[in-house]
Design an enzyme around this catalytic site. Structure first.
Site, PDB file in Angstrom:
ATOM      1  N   TYR A 259       0.859  -1.842   0.148  1.00 35.66           N
ATOM      2  CA  TYR A 259       0.091   0.102  -0.004  1.00 35.66           C
ATOM      3  C   TYR A 259       1.045   1.340   0.341  1.00 35.66           C
ATOM      4  O   TYR A 259       0.529   1.704  -0.948  1.00 35.66           O
ATOM      5  CB  TYR A 259      -1.140   0.084   1.465  1.00 35.66           C
ATOM      6  CG  TYR A 259      -1.516   0.984   1.179  1.00 35.66           C
ATOM      7  CD1 TYR A 259      -2.938   0.983   0.157  1.00 35.66           C
ATOM      8  CD2 TYR A 259      -2.170   2.104   2.419  1.00 35.66           C
ATOM      9  CE1 TYR A 259      -4.250   2.509   0.597  1.00 35.66           C
ATOM     10  CE2 TYR A 259      -2.354   2.795   2.482  1.00 35.66           C
ATOM     11  CZ  TYR A 259      -4.164   3.127   1.060  1.00 35.66           C
ATOM     12  OH  TYR A 259      -5.000   3.954   1.573  1.00 35.66           O
ATOM     13  N   ASP A 260       1.834   1.897   1.413  1.00 31.59           N
ATOM     14  CA  ASP A 260       2.834   2.607   1.271  1.00 31.59           C
ATOM     15  C   ASP A 260       3.631   2.791  -0.028  1.00 31.59           C
ATOM     16  O   ASP A 260       3.555   4.010  -0.700  1.00 31.59           O
ATOM     17  CB  ASP A 260       3.867   2.906   2.102  1.00 31.59           C
ATOM     18  CG  ASP A 260       2.772   2.053   3.592  1.00 31.59           C
ATOM     19  OD1 ASP A 260       1.479   2.027   3.614  1.00 31.59           O
ATOM     20  OD2 ASP A 260       3.737   1.973   4.555  1.00 31.59           O
ATOM     21  N   GLU A 261       4.330   2.301  -0.989  1.00 33.70           N
ATOM     22  CA  GLU A 261       4.815   1.681  -1.660  1.00 33.70           C
ATOM     23  C   GLU A 261       4.024   1.916  -3.210  1.00 33.70           C
ATOM     24  O   GLU A 261       4.620   2.708  -4.020  1.00 33.70           O
ATOM     25  CB  GLU A 261       6.240   1.155  -1.620  1.00 33.70           C
ATOM     26  CG  GLU A 261       6.881   0.791  -0.740  1.00 33.70           C
ATOM     27  CD  GLU A 261       7.872   1.779  -1.089  1.00 33.70           C
ATOM     28  OE1 GLU A 261       7.263   3.012  -1.271  1.00 33.70           O
ATOM     29  OE2 GLU A 261       9.020   1.945  -0.757  1.00 33.70           O
ATOM     30  N   GLY A 262       2.686   1.496  -3.274  1.00 34.75           N
ATOM     31  CA  GLY A 262       2.031   1.719  -4.377  1.00 34.75           C
ATOM     32  C   GLY A 262       1.457   2.915  -4.526  1.00 34.75           C
ATOM     33  O   GLY A 262       1.750   3.452  -5.550  1.00 34.75           O
ATOM     34  N   LYS A 263       1.164   3.982  -3.204  1.00 33.56           N
ATOM     35  CA  LYS A 263       0.226   5.253  -2.892  1.00 33.56           C
ATOM     36  C   LYS A 263       1.798   6.146  -3.328  1.00 33.56           C
ATOM     37  O   LYS A 263       1.253   7.297  -4.529  1.00 33.56           O
ATOM     38  CB  LYS A 263      -0.297   5.299  -2.010  1.00 33.56           C
ATOM     39  CG  LYS A 263      -1.475   4.242  -2.187  1.00 33.56           C
ATOM     40  CD  LYS A 263      -2.540   4.915  -2.974  1.00 33.56           C
ATOM     41  CE  LYS A 263      -3.954   4.527  -2.532  1.00 33.56           C
ATOM     42  NZ  LYS A 263      -4.648   5.016  -3.200  1.00 33.56           N
TER      43      LYS A 263
ATOM     44  N   VAL B 262     -11.868   3.528  13.764  1.00 34.41           N
ATOM     45  CA  VAL B 262     -12.613   3.910  14.072  1.00 34.41           C
ATOM     46  C   VAL B 262     -13.953   2.986  14.138  1.00 34.41           C
ATOM     47  O   VAL B 262     -15.286   2.944  14.726  1.00 34.41           O
ATOM     48  CB  VAL B 262     -12.823   5.960  13.563  1.00 34.41           C
ATOM     49  CG1 VAL B 262     -14.619   5.853  13.633  1.00 34.41           C
ATOM     50  CG2 VAL B 262     -12.077   6.287  13.555  1.00 34.41           C
TER      51      VAL B 262
ATOM     52  N   GLN C  92       0.259   4.998  21.156  1.00 35.68           N
ATOM     53  CA  GLN C  92       0.670   6.153  19.333  1.00 35.68           C
ATOM     54  C   GLN C  92      -0.134   7.490  18.325  1.00 35.68           C
ATOM     55  O   GLN C  92      -1.755   6.730  18.958  1.00 35.68           O
ATOM     56  CB  GLN C  92       0.201   5.222  18.128  1.00 35.68           C
ATOM     57  CG  GLN C  92      -0.601   4.081  18.058  1.00 35.68           C
ATOM     58  CD  GLN C  92      -0.784   2.591  19.266  1.00 35.68           C
ATOM     59  OE1 GLN C  92      -0.523   2.926  20.199  1.00 35.68           O
ATOM     60  NE2 GLN C  92      -0.737   1.874  18.512  1.00 35.68           N
TER      61      GLN C  92
ATOM     62  N   ARG D  22       3.920   5.315  14.550  1.00 29.79           N
ATOM     63  CA  ARG D  22       3.678   5.999  15.991  1.00 29.79           C
ATOM     64  C   ARG D  22       2.741   7.091  15.880  1.00 29.79           C
ATOM     65  O   ARG D  22       2.080   7.222  16.919  1.00 29.79           O
ATOM     66  CB  ARG D  22       5.180   6.082  16.733  1.00 29.79           C
ATOM     67  CG  ARG D  22       6.171   5.044  16.819  1.00 29.79           C
ATOM     68  CD  ARG D  22       7.736   5.487  16.795  1.00 29.79           C
ATOM     69  NE  ARG D  22       8.253   6.217  16.080  1.00 29.79           N
ATOM     70  CZ  ARG D  22       8.934   6.691  15.381  1.00 29.79           C
ATOM     71  NH1 ARG D  22       9.995   6.345  16.617  1.00 29.79           N
ATOM     72  NH2 ARG D  22       9.837   7.240  14.299  1.00 29.79           N
TER      73      ARG D  22
END
Length: 320
Positions: free
Chosen positions: A150-154, A193, A214, A280
């Site tokens: 997800y992180d690197e895809g975005k 949430v 966190q 964090r």
């Protein structure tokens, strides 16, 4: 680009998802012709069922990892599972939808000369060394961890947007979304949430990962959609990337305690091991959005939580 009428034809990918549904509602309210595209991997027909009778709304089942041939004026590319439980279930597919999906939507925008807004994420900052996070911060991301799909895809999707902008003069907007919540969230998406609200309503233990210290910043969906619309409507020289989120910062434990109090639940807090690469802290610096969009969140955490709690309370009653 079409010029034969004043009504915009707008494509929303991931349009039956949580934010996509709210965006479709808002665009229809403004009188636009909306094409909602979704493969229903995490989106739901239930979310957009109330829009099907609107003659200005059209739904198409399609996976954006494959090319799409339509005529539109604007594109909001929201297609991608956003909750860890969903994007980690099939990480290869997550990377594909972020990268191939962006290539296909940018290619479509290039062909029809449409303006395109890419929904990016605060996860591009990884586990940040700078707090709060400004857009100028390049991030601290693990490229080979379980969240990397997800992180690197975005991050790659952002790269593609700017390469299309520089190489083909494409009109782009990149929005970095910080934790957003509200009605139409998936009941089992595992995000904090919705997790806490559903557990509290059911009287189940509230699951906190780590010690709850966190921090996150929670933006109600209506505020975020307002930011989307304003960013899309800026002049072509404003491309972003732009942080869109609420700078109010809360610990995860604080959020759990607020929800327990608002629901009136006797659920207990249960602490579990922290997942790998979990950030964090998270808090947006929204100075850029304030300057360029005259935008800042208007809905307080408690006000937004009340609307979200009401949604899930009704959802659970109807789906016992």
């Amino acid at each position: 680009m079409r010029h034969y009428d004043t009504v915009k034809r707008i494509l929303v990918t991931g349009g039956a998802g949580f934010l996509g549904t709210h965006l479709c509602e808002r665009l229809l309210k403004e009188g636009h012709d909306v094409l909602c595209v979704d493969n229903f991997y995490t989106g739901s027909k239930r979310n957009i069922a109330h829009l099907l009778d609107n003659p200005m709304f059209e739904i198409m089942r399609h996976d954006v990892t494959f090319p799409l041939y339509v005529e539109v004026d604007e594109i909001y590319n929201l297609a991608c599972p956003a909750a860890p439980i969903h994007y980690q279930f099939d990480p290869v597919a997550t990377t594909k939808v972020s990268v191939h999906g962006a290539i296909n939507m940018l290619g479509l925008a290039k062909r029809v000369k449409a303006k395109i807004l890419q929904a990016s994420t605060s996860e591009v900052y990884g586990d940040p060394d700078i707090h709060p996070q400004p857009e100028s911060y390049w991030g601290n991301v693990n490229p080979i961890g379980p969240r990397s799909c997800y992180d690197e895809g975005k991050r790659c999707a952002e790269t593609l947007c700017y390469d299309y902008h520089r190489q083909h003069n494409l009109r782009i907007k990149v929005a970095r979304i910080f934790n957003t919540y509200g009605p139409y969230m998936h009941v089992n998406d595992g995000r904090v949430v919705s997790n806490f609200i559903v557990q509290a309503l059911r009287g189940e233990d509230i699951t906190i990962y780590g010690d709850g210290s966190q921090t996150r910043s929670f933006c109600y969906c209506d505020d975020l959609i307002e930011g989307f619309i304003r960013l899309m409507n800026t002049s072509d020289d404003v491309t972003g990337p732009m942080n869109l989120g609420n700078p109010g910062e809360f610990t995860i434990k604080e959020l759990a305690e607020i929800i327990l109090e608002m629901v009136g639940s006797k659920s207990k807090l249960v602490f579990m091991p922290l997942p790998s690469d979990d950030p964090r802290q998270r808090k947006p610096d929204i100075s850029f959005a304030k300057e360029k969009l005259d935008w800042a969140p208007q809905i307080s955490l408690r006000e937004g939580l009340m609307k979200t709690i009401d949604y899930f309370r009704n959802y659970l009653k109807e789906n016992l």
